[in-house]
Each structure stands twice: as structure tokens, then as C-alpha cells.
Write a protein that holds these residues in place. Sequence first.
Motif, PDB file in Angstrom:
ATOM      1  N   PHE A   1       0.836  -1.203   0.000  1.00 40.22           N
ATOM      2  CA  PHE A   1       0.000   0.000   0.000  1.00 40.22           C
ATOM      3  C   PHE A   1       0.874   1.258   0.000  1.00 40.22           C
ATOM      4  N   GLY A   2       1.270   1.796   1.123  1.00 40.76           N
ATOM      5  CA  GLY A   2       2.218   2.902   1.128  1.00 40.76           C
ATOM      6  C   GLY A   2       1.609   4.237   1.504  1.00 40.76           C
ATOM      7  N   ALA A   3       2.440   5.087   2.103  1.00 41.41           N
ATOM      8  CA  ALA A   3       2.102   6.473   2.410  1.00 41.41           C
ATOM      9  C   ALA A   3       3.064   7.353   1.617  1.00 41.41           C
ATOM     10  N   PHE A   4       2.526   8.227   0.804  1.00 42.78           N
ATOM     11  CA  PHE A   4       3.312   8.980  -0.173  1.00 42.78           C
ATOM     12  C   PHE A   4       3.305  10.472   0.122  1.00 42.78           C
ATOM     13  N   LYS A   5       4.390  11.123  -0.242  1.00 45.77           N
ATOM     14  CA  LYS A   5       4.357  12.572  -0.355  1.00 45.77           C
ATOM     15  C   LYS A   5       3.518  12.934  -1.576  1.00 45.77           C
ATOM     16  N   ARG A   6       2.679  13.943  -1.450  1.00 41.98           N
ATOM     17  CA  ARG A   6       1.750  14.318  -2.527  1.00 41.98           C
ATOM     18  C   ARG A   6       2.483  14.644  -3.819  1.00 41.98           C
ATOM     19  N   ASP A   7       3.692  15.204  -3.704  1.00 42.53           N
ATOM     20  CA  ASP A   7       4.445  15.602  -4.890  1.00 42.53           C
ATOM     21  C   ASP A   7       4.816  14.432  -5.790  1.00 42.53           C
ATOM     22  N   VAL A   8       4.853  13.221  -5.239  1.00 40.60           N
ATOM     23  CA  VAL A   8       5.177  12.034  -6.042  1.00 40.60           C
ATOM     24  C   VAL A   8       4.279  11.955  -7.272  1.00 40.60           C
ATOM     25  N   PHE A   9       2.997  12.209  -7.081  1.00 41.47           N
ATOM     26  CA  PHE A   9       2.035  12.052  -8.169  1.00 41.47           C
ATOM     27  C   PHE A   9       2.018  13.260  -9.100  1.00 41.47           C
ATOM     28  N   ARG A  10       2.446  14.405  -8.588  1.00 41.77           N
ATOM     29  CA  ARG A  10       2.581  15.576  -9.458  1.00 41.77           C
ATOM     30  C   ARG A  10       3.800  15.449 -10.357  1.00 41.77           C
ATOM     31  N   LYS A  11       4.881  14.909  -9.797  1.00 44.18           N
ATOM     32  CA  LYS A  11       6.140  14.816 -10.549  1.00 44.18           C
ATOM     33  C   LYS A  11       6.175  13.620 -11.480  1.00 44.18           C
ATOM     34  N   TRP A  12       5.738  12.469 -10.979  1.00 47.24           N
ATOM     35  CA  TRP A  12       5.970  11.220 -11.712  1.00 47.24           C
ATOM     36  C   TRP A  12       4.708  10.504 -12.150  1.00 47.24           C
ATOM     37  N   GLY A  13       3.573  11.114 -11.897  1.00 51.84           N
ATOM     38  CA  GLY A  13       2.322  10.559 -12.383  1.00 51.84           C
ATOM     39  C   GLY A  13       1.626   9.651 -11.388  1.00 51.84           C
ATOM     40  N   GLY A  14       0.362   9.391 -11.669  1.00 44.19           N
ATOM     41  CA  GLY A  14      -0.440   8.528 -10.815  1.00 44.19           C
ATOM     42  C   GLY A  14      -0.233   7.061 -11.144  1.00 44.19           C
ATOM     43  N   TYR A  15      -1.201   6.267 -10.769  1.00 46.66           N
ATOM     44  CA  TYR A  15      -1.101   4.824 -10.961  1.00 46.66           C
ATOM     45  C   TYR A  15      -1.322   4.449 -12.435  1.00 46.66           C
ATOM     46  N   ASP A  16      -0.654   3.406 -12.858  1.00 43.80           N
ATOM     47  CA  ASP A  16      -0.752   2.920 -14.234  1.00 43.80           C
ATOM     48  C   ASP A  16      -2.106   2.225 -14.411  1.00 43.80           C
ATOM     49  N   GLU A  17      -2.980   2.835 -15.214  1.00 43.15           N
ATOM     50  CA  GLU A  17      -4.349   2.363 -15.338  1.00 43.15           C
ATOM     51  C   GLU A  17      -4.501   1.146 -16.246  1.00 43.15           C
ATOM     52  N   ARG A  18      -3.393   0.648 -16.780  1.00 45.64           N
ATOM     53  CA  ARG A  18      -3.445  -0.594 -17.573  1.00 45.64           C
ATOM     54  C   ARG A  18      -3.381  -1.825 -16.697  1.00 45.64           C
ATOM     55  N   LEU A  19      -2.925  -1.666 -15.445  1.00 46.44           N
ATOM     56  CA  LEU A  19      -2.569  -2.814 -14.615  1.00 46.44           C
ATOM     57  C   LEU A  19      -3.703  -3.217 -13.675  1.00 46.44           C
ATOM     58  N   VAL A  20      -4.272  -4.383 -13.928  1.00 42.15           N
ATOM     59  CA  VAL A  20      -5.264  -4.937 -13.014  1.00 42.15           C
ATOM     60  C   VAL A  20      -4.598  -5.329 -11.704  1.00 42.15           C
ATOM     61  N   ARG A  21      -3.349  -5.794 -11.793  1.00 41.75           N
ATOM     62  CA  ARG A  21      -2.562  -6.152 -10.613  1.00 41.75           C
ATOM     63  C   ARG A  21      -1.166  -5.537 -10.742  1.00 41.75           C
ATOM     64  N   ASN A  22      -0.429  -5.578  -9.641  1.00 46.03           N
ATOM     65  CA  ASN A  22       0.960  -5.100  -9.599  1.00 46.03           C
ATOM     66  C   ASN A  22       1.100  -3.594  -9.727  1.00 46.03           C
ATOM     67  N   GLN A  23      -0.005  -2.865  -9.555  1.00 43.38           N
ATOM     68  CA  GLN A  23       0.106  -1.410  -9.680  1.00 43.38           C
ATOM     69  C   GLN A  23       0.988  -0.803  -8.598  1.00 43.38           C
ATOM     70  N   ASP A  24       1.042  -1.411  -7.410  1.00 44.47           N
ATOM     71  CA  ASP A  24       1.923  -0.902  -6.357  1.00 44.47           C
ATOM     72  C   ASP A  24       3.389  -1.129  -6.713  1.00 44.47           C
ATOM     73  N   ASN A  25       3.699  -2.321  -7.248  1.00 43.09           N
ATOM     74  CA  ASN A  25       5.074  -2.604  -7.668  1.00 43.09           C
ATOM     75  C   ASN A  25       5.526  -1.613  -8.731  1.00 43.09           C
ATOM     76  N   GLU A  26       4.655  -1.360  -9.703  1.00 41.74           N
ATOM     77  CA  GLU A  26       5.012  -0.451 -10.790  1.00 41.74           C
ATOM     78  C   GLU A  26       5.198   0.966 -10.278  1.00 41.74           C
ATOM     79  N   MET A  27       4.309   1.403  -9.378  1.00 45.12           N
ATOM     80  CA  MET A  27       4.416   2.754  -8.827  1.00 45.12           C
ATOM     81  C   MET A  27       5.729   2.926  -8.080  1.00 45.12           C
ATOM     82  N   ASN A  28       6.075   1.940  -7.271  1.00 47.12           N
ATOM     83  CA  ASN A  28       7.317   2.019  -6.503  1.00 47.12           C
ATOM     84  C   ASN A  28       8.544   1.924  -7.400  1.00 47.12           C
TER      85      ASN A  28
END
Length: 340
Positions: free
Chosen positions: A166-193
Motif C-alpha cells: 500500500f504505502g504512504a506517499f508525499k503528494r508531490d510524487v504524483f505531481r512529478k511522476w504521475g499517478g497509478y498505471d491504469e493498464r494494470l489490473v494487478r501489480n500497480q503498487d510494484n510499478e508505482m514504486n
Amino acid sequence: MDKQKITVSVVMPVYNEERYIVKCVDSLLEQDYPRENMEWIFVDGMSKDKTVAILDEYREKYPELIRVYENPNKIVPYAMNIGIREAKGEYIVRLDAHADYARDYISRCIQLLETIDADNVGGVAETKAHGFMGNAIAKMLSSKFGVGNSQFRINGESGYVDTVPFGAFKRDVFRKWGGYDERLVRNQDNEMNFRIRKNGGKIYLSQDIKLSYYCRDSVKGIAQMALKNGMWNVITMKLCPGSMGLRHFIPLLFVLSVGGLALLGFVHCIFWLLLALELLLYGTLDVYFSAKCGSSFKEKLTLCMLFPVFHAAYGWGSVRGIFKLCTKEYRDNSYSAPKI
């Protein structure tokens, strides 16, 4: 709701969670982080059970705290991106409804984000379940033989890691590097990290951050989960190269080696001997870890069955993933996660 007061935005994807959502929300109500500085955003994937009705009851009691949004696309990355867009907090805490959280979970996450060099922090998950079979499955998923060196599952030491639950993020992470990959039914946390680390960010695991995660409690349920995870590991590797580790493909190598050696035995019997040696080694490890993890003779026998079922289903799922890659759906991997 006063935007200036909100420091933490909890974002939680939910779908058919009526068995778990009450215990989950109650654990949030017990958090020692100031409630007036939080907002809880639930994003529902069009649940067919009483999940939304239960959340509405909580929302009536805490209208300034809880919001519920719909996710017609149903899968987690869409839910997370919806929640992040609506979030007002300086920190985004991504939680799961299949879990409950220690009283100091959120406060410890925020303290680490404010005091160490990390863009995402997470804790150690104690796997739990309901009933005899569920408890056996929980023990399997907490074993190195079951899940490899997944640090957050096997009570790993505090330090920088490749991923956290899961994870606790600084808000800037999503401004700088984008949100979650919407193609991924699974492994979205692995990809984000992975994306965070690829861009120079850091992921930190703390033993002091505790949660309890409720796993599947039937053989059918855990086998189906393994099939889907195995399949999506391969698809994720194709769509997001580098986001998956070697441990995710050990079951695939095991299934391919067993099948390959069995077929090659028709060419030369030496391959059947190698197959017998491989199965003997696997069986020895199976018996050893089952005996080590089980607390009764019945549970040890159950674990002896669960380990190979889980590994075989996981590996076969990866084989199915390879065939999936041959379809048009996954040939184009030109994608950029939306900045939020």
C-alpha cells in the motif's frame, strides 16, 4: 471541510468488502493521528454487496471525514487516481479494505515521511484469515518458501526496499511522476514504486508500522489469486520493464522445468532422472517448511498440499500470461501515467 486543516488524505479502493470493511474502518477510527487533520476517501468499484451501504452509515456519523466516490472502471489504479485527484492532503496514504491497522499506523507513516529521505513508506503485514484453512494459507503466505524474500510479508528489517504494501506517499510524487498505471489490473503498487525508484526516489520499510492483512480462506480462492498474480506478473513485465523482480518468476521457471524435463524424458531417460531429482528436492523443502510452519499434524499436512498448489497455480498463471502477450491487447506499451 477546511482545506488548510487537511494534512493526510487516506485513499482506499473498495469492491464487495462487506466482510472486512467494518473492522477496517473501526481501526481507522482508533488512529492516534488527529482526525480533524484527515480525510478518508473511499472509491467503490460498483460493489454488489452492502459495502456502500455500510460506508454510508459511517459517512452519516462523520460527514466531515468520509467521502465515497464511484469507480465505473472497477480496477484499483483507476480508483487510486480518482481518490488522489480529489485529495486535499499533503500526504496520500493508500490503504486496503482487506486489512486493519495499528493505532499508530498513520502517525508513524507521516513521522517517517517528515524525518527521513523517503517518498513512500510502508510497514510489515501480518497475514491473517478466518477458519482452519484460512489460517494455514496465512502461514504459507508468511513463509519464505511460500513467497520468497518479500520483506513486508516475512517481517523484514527496517530499511530501504524495492516495494512496500500500500504505502504512504508525499503528494508531490504524483505531481512529478504521475499517478497509478491504469493498464494494470494487478501489480500497480510494484510499478508505482519502481517508477519512484527509477526517478531517484526512495521507498522505506519500517518494522514499527504494523497492519494485519486478511488473505483468501479457501484453496479455490488462493489458487485463483495465484493464477491471476502469475499472469499479471508476465504482463506487467512486458508493459513496465524492470518493475518486477526475479522472485516473481520462480514459479514460472519451476512449472516450465517440470514440464520440459517430462517431455525431454522421451528423448533421453536422463531428463526423467533430473525431473525426479528436482521433485525430490521440492518435496523435501515442502515437507521441511510445512513441518516448520504448521502447529498441528493436520495443519502440517494441509501446508504440504497448499505449497505445491499455490506454486503450480502461480507458475501456470505466468504461462497463461505469456500466451496473453501474443494478443493485440498487450503489443503496444507506449503509455505515460497521468500526472495528478
